[in-house]
Design a protein around this motif. Structure first.
Motif, mmCIF file in Angstrom:
data_model
loop_
_atom_site.group_PDB
_atom_site.id
_atom_site.type_symbol
_atom_site.label_atom_id
_atom_site.label_comp_id
_atom_site.label_asym_id
_atom_site.label_seq_id
_atom_site.Cartn_x
_atom_site.Cartn_y
_atom_site.Cartn_z
ATOM 1 N N PRO A 51 0.857 -1.359 0.062
ATOM 2 C CA PRO A 51 0.085 0.155 0.238
ATOM 3 C C PRO A 51 0.818 1.293 -0.077
ATOM 4 O O PRO A 51 0.545 2.239 -0.582
ATOM 5 N N PHE A 52 1.942 1.364 0.567
ATOM 6 C CA PHE A 52 2.800 2.371 0.769
ATOM 7 C C PHE A 52 3.389 2.575 -0.676
ATOM 8 O O PHE A 52 3.543 3.888 -1.266
ATOM 9 N N ALA A 53 3.738 1.513 -1.257
ATOM 10 C CA ALA A 53 4.348 1.570 -2.688
ATOM 11 C C ALA A 53 3.046 2.236 -3.719
ATOM 12 O O ALA A 53 3.524 3.032 -4.656
ATOM 13 N N GLU A 54 2.129 1.653 -3.730
ATOM 14 C CA GLU A 54 1.061 2.208 -4.652
ATOM 15 C C GLU A 54 0.628 3.443 -4.319
ATOM 16 O O GLU A 54 0.490 4.446 -5.175
ATOM 17 N N GLY A 55 0.469 4.082 -3.025
ATOM 18 C CA GLY A 55 0.378 5.537 -2.759
ATOM 19 C C GLY A 55 1.363 6.189 -3.209
ATOM 20 O O GLY A 55 1.085 7.252 -3.925
ATOM 21 N N ALA A 56 2.696 5.960 -3.000
ATOM 22 C CA ALA A 56 3.845 6.706 -3.299
ATOM 23 C C ALA A 56 3.824 6.910 -4.838
ATOM 24 O O ALA A 56 4.187 7.950 -5.540
ATOM 25 N N ALA A 57 3.768 5.910 -5.853
ATOM 26 C CA ALA A 57 3.750 5.797 -7.163
ATOM 27 C C ALA A 57 2.501 6.692 -7.788
ATOM 28 O O ALA A 57 2.703 7.423 -8.687
ATOM 29 N N GLY A 58 1.469 6.716 -7.049
ATOM 30 C CA GLY A 58 0.214 7.437 -7.568
ATOM 31 C C GLY A 58 0.454 9.112 -7.225
ATOM 32 O O GLY A 58 0.179 9.711 -8.151
ATOM 33 N N VAL A 59 1.113 9.310 -5.988
ATOM 34 C CA VAL A 59 1.498 10.651 -5.566
ATOM 35 C C VAL A 59 2.446 11.248 -6.735
ATOM 36 O O VAL A 59 2.382 12.304 -7.275
ATOM 37 N N LEU A 60 3.419 10.404 -7.016
ATOM 38 C CA LEU A 60 4.490 10.875 -7.960
ATOM 39 C C LEU A 60 4.003 11.046 -9.394
ATOM 40 O O LEU A 60 4.328 11.902 -10.113
ATOM 41 N N MET A 61 3.162 10.248 -9.904
ATOM 42 C CA MET A 61 2.391 10.314 -11.050
ATOM 43 C C MET A 61 1.552 11.548 -11.282
ATOM 44 O O MET A 61 1.576 12.112 -12.170
ATOM 45 N N LEU A 62 0.730 11.649 -10.091
ATOM 46 C CA LEU A 62 -0.074 12.864 -10.285
ATOM 47 C C LEU A 62 0.488 14.234 -10.243
ATOM 48 O O LEU A 62 0.224 15.063 -10.895
ATOM 49 N N ALA A 63 2.034 14.315 -9.532
ATOM 50 C CA ALA A 63 2.566 15.332 -9.875
ATOM 51 C C ALA A 63 3.623 15.676 -10.887
ATOM 52 O O ALA A 63 4.088 16.547 -11.278
ATOM 53 N N GLY A 64 3.832 14.336 -11.505
ATOM 54 C CA GLY A 64 4.813 14.151 -12.726
ATOM 55 C C GLY A 64 6.206 14.358 -12.480
ATOM 56 O O GLY A 64 6.970 14.846 -13.164
ATOM 57 N N VAL A 65 6.514 13.840 -11.286
ATOM 58 C CA VAL A 65 7.849 14.182 -10.910
ATOM 59 C C VAL A 65 8.441 12.683 -10.720
ATOM 60 O O VAL A 65 7.878 11.612 -10.541
ATOM 61 N N LEU A 66 9.794 12.396 -10.552
ATOM 62 C CA LEU A 66 10.588 11.153 -10.319
ATOM 63 C C LEU A 66 9.881 10.099 -11.099
ATOM 64 O O LEU A 66 9.622 9.071 -10.616
ATOM 65 N N THR A 67 9.643 10.222 -12.410
ATOM 66 C CA THR A 67 9.157 9.124 -13.259
ATOM 67 C C THR A 67 10.019 8.117 -13.440
ATOM 68 O O THR A 67 9.352 7.007 -13.406
ATOM 69 N N TRP A 68 11.565 8.224 -13.325
ATOM 70 C CA TRP A 68 12.138 7.091 -13.172
ATOM 71 C C TRP A 68 11.905 6.070 -12.084
ATOM 72 O O TRP A 68 12.037 4.972 -12.061
ATOM 73 N N LEU A 69 11.207 6.668 -10.996
ATOM 74 C CA LEU A 69 10.949 5.914 -9.961
ATOM 75 C C LEU A 69 9.442 5.395 -9.753
ATOM 76 O O LEU A 69 9.193 4.205 -9.580
ATOM 77 N N SER A 70 8.581 6.241 -10.148
ATOM 78 C CA SER A 70 7.125 5.737 -9.943
ATOM 79 C C SER A 70 6.902 4.921 -11.140
ATOM 80 O O SER A 70 5.909 4.038 -10.925
ATOM 81 N N VAL A 71 7.334 4.978 -12.389
ATOM 82 C CA VAL A 71 6.869 4.123 -13.590
ATOM 83 C C VAL A 71 7.402 2.449 -13.166
ATOM 84 O O VAL A 71 6.636 1.772 -13.180
#
Length: 257
Positions: A169-189
């Motif tokens: 759940p932490f990974a899912e939430g973090a990826a969602g936040v980064l994707m929403l912000a459009g930052v650290l794509t190299w990590l969220s993807v």
């Protein structure tokens, strides 16, 4: 002159105390009135009075409704008496995910309208998936322990490495936040691609190969959503979002180079 039709009457016993007013008593009172009943609303104002009432009528709960001198029962019994649906608390239902995805879709459209003056943009679709990931993670994070217990019933990786059930759940939430912000794509993807792929494979195996009848942990460990097509779609959406953002990020990187 035509005499007015006399309203049917009902007697309702419900708990009304200084520090507690029974919510089901209020619901029963409203239901009776909405059905056109004149209600003799009798309050049980102390614990002793409530216990004495239960003992006298041989019941375990309040409120209790009487119509025509006959005991109908509690709130659920009253709903049945009027032919209304009484939800089964153990029944599986898609209502939680329908409600969640409906609201996240509206949120994404609203943000797109604010940002671009047009709710129907490609960004709205991206934001819909990202916001959905965040909301789903939030539901899981309300009680990670119960989520992990349900998740371990079917997730292939969690069965082999239990800590993954707590990380998810932490990974899912973090990826969602980064994707929403459009930052650290190299990590969220990579994170979204990894958990989405594992999730899709797990659901497919449990439902379509093993034919297991399970509840999905997607809305938390206390959810009643059946594990199946909706759960699979959720994971495939995450994978699609990761691939799309990865391709776009790579393309931007190449253009910048």
């Amino acid at each position: 002159m035509t005499a007015k039709t006399q309203k049917p009457t009902a007697t309702l016993y419900r708990m009304v105390m200084d520090h507690h007013v029974c919510p089901y008593g209020l619901k029963a009172l409203h239901l009776l009135k909405s059905q056109g009943f004149e209600v003799d609303d009798r309050w049980l104002t102390t614990r002793d009075a409530t216990d004495a009432f239960k003992a006298e009528h041989g019941v375990r709960t309040t409120p209790q409704t009487f119509i025509g001198g006959q005991r109908i029962g509690g709130y659920d019994d009253l709903r049945r008496h009027f032919g209304k649906h009484v939800p089964d608390p153990d029944a599986k239902s898609y209502t939680p995910v329908i409600a969640l995805f409906s609201m996240t879709a509206l949120m994404a459209l609203a943000v797109s309208h604010i940002a671009f003056g047009n709710p129907f943009t490609l960004h709205a679709l991206e934001w819909f998936i990202a916001i959905s990931m965040i909301m789903l993670a939030m539901l899981k994070l309300q009680n990670v322990e119960t989520f992990s217990s349900m998740f371990l019933n079917y997730d292939l990786l969690a069965k082999r490495w239990v800590p993954y059930a707590y990380i998810y759940p932490f990974a899912e939430g973090a990826a969602g936040v980064l994707m929403l912000a459009g930052v650290l794509t190299w990590l969220s993807v990579p994170v979204a691609l990894f958990i989405g792929t594992i999730g899709a494979a797990s659901v497919f195996k449990a439902v379509y190969i093993d034919r297991r009848d399970l509840k999905c942990a997607c809305v938390g460990g206390s959810g009643s959503v059946p594990l199946g097509f909706i759960s699979l779609t959720e994971n495939l959406m995450m994978v699609a979002m990761a691939l799309w953002m990865g391709a776009r990020w790579t393309g931007i990187g190449l253009l910048a180079g």
